[in-house]
Design a protein around this motif. Structure first.
Motif: not given
Length: 288
Positions: A142-150, A171-176, A200-203, A216-220
């Motif tokens: 659900e988090a990945l879908a909300a972020l539109d991250w494959p 905590v989510l790690g970006a590959a690039t 509180t945030t997604a880091q 980066r920290d989305p904070f909706p």
């Protein structure tokens, strides 16, 4: 809210008023109730505003340098906020001088040391004892879908986890670096998930080198799309990185945040082998 409430404006994790993360600071909030604090925070519009009142009985600390501190976003109270702690400590450093401070937060006791280097005030906070936990597969999806991250855009060296050092962060790690730079998410969908998981945030993290990271920290849940510099999340990430063996037990990490928003800041995270807590350091400066 009284008309005499003095609200200071400081930025944390930058020496430039146009960088880092702005915070409101109320050094004397004795005349404000919860509704008054929320009104001040909402009127100011920063991601958080900090409010100081008298310390609770039994709090260690030098008289006049120990306080109760509360943090309000424009929407609600949060248990702990790193950048507002740094901003408050720098404001106090200007007013009462450098040295040790002690803050009683909803998350626990947070010691802070203010020093001066080259004419700049720097604050180092020590988090409460951190920990991390797995995230359920359905919640991650659900988090990945909300972020539109494959899922393929995740860095396998940074397994998704919920990390805590005073507040909870996913905590989510970006590959690039390009993946990290491209942030356009479903605000309401991510907010709903974060409220359900008490986040509180997604880091979002991209690793540049062994000890340098971009975040980066989305904070909706705070009513803002993105937090420019997130001290609480930096502390949580440091503990997470040590826990999964990404970095040594004793290490100093540099986190760059805010550049994609035009508000660059630098957060220094120190890990010590003999202490599970994490130290987060940053500069701060008054916003004219």
């Amino acid at each position: 809210m009284t008309t005499t409430t003095e609200v200071l404006r400081f930025t944390a994790f930058s020496r430039d008023p146009e960088g880092g993360n702005p915070a409101g600071v109320v050094l004397d909030a004795e005349g404000l109730d919860d509704a008054g604090m929320l009104a001040v925070a909402a009127d100011l519009g920063y991601s958080e505003t900090a409010f100081l009142t008298a310390p609770p009985e039994g709090l260690d600390g030098e008289p006049g340098r120990a306080f109760t501190i509360r943090y309000f976003s424009p929407r609600a109270e949060v248990p702990f906020c790193g950048h507002a702690t740094v901003a408050t400590a720098v404001a106090l450093g200007e007013r009462i001088g450098t040295g040790d401070l002690v803050f009683s937060t909803r998350a626990g006791t947070v010691p802070v040391t203010v020093t001066e280097q080259g004419g700049e005030l720097r604050a180092t906070l020590t988090t409460v004892e951190p920990h991390s936990e797995p995230i359920a597969d359905a919640d991650l999806a659900e988090a990945l879908a909300a972020l539109d991250w494959p899922a393929a855009d995740l860095d396998p060296a940074l397994p998704p986890r919920i990390a805590f050092a005073g507040a909870r962060h996913l905590v989510l790690g970006a590959a690039t670096r390009a993946r990290l730079a491209d942030l356009a998410y479903d605000f309401d969908r991510l907010e709903a998930l974060m409220r359900r998981l008490d986040l509180t945030t997604a880091q979002l993290v991209w690793r540049e080198s062994q000890s340098v990271f971009h975040v980066r920290d989305p904070f909706p849940v705070g009513g803002v799309v993105e937090d420019p510099a997130t001290g609480a999340a930096a502390g949580a990430f440091g503990a997470y990185a040590r826990e999964i063996g990404l970095v040594p037990e004793t290490a100093v990490l540099t986190l760059h945040q805010g550049a994609d928003m035009g508000r660059p800041g630098v957060l220094t995270v120190e890990l010590r082998e003999d202490d599970k807590r994490v130290r987060v350091t940053g500069t701060g400066t008054r916003i004219p």
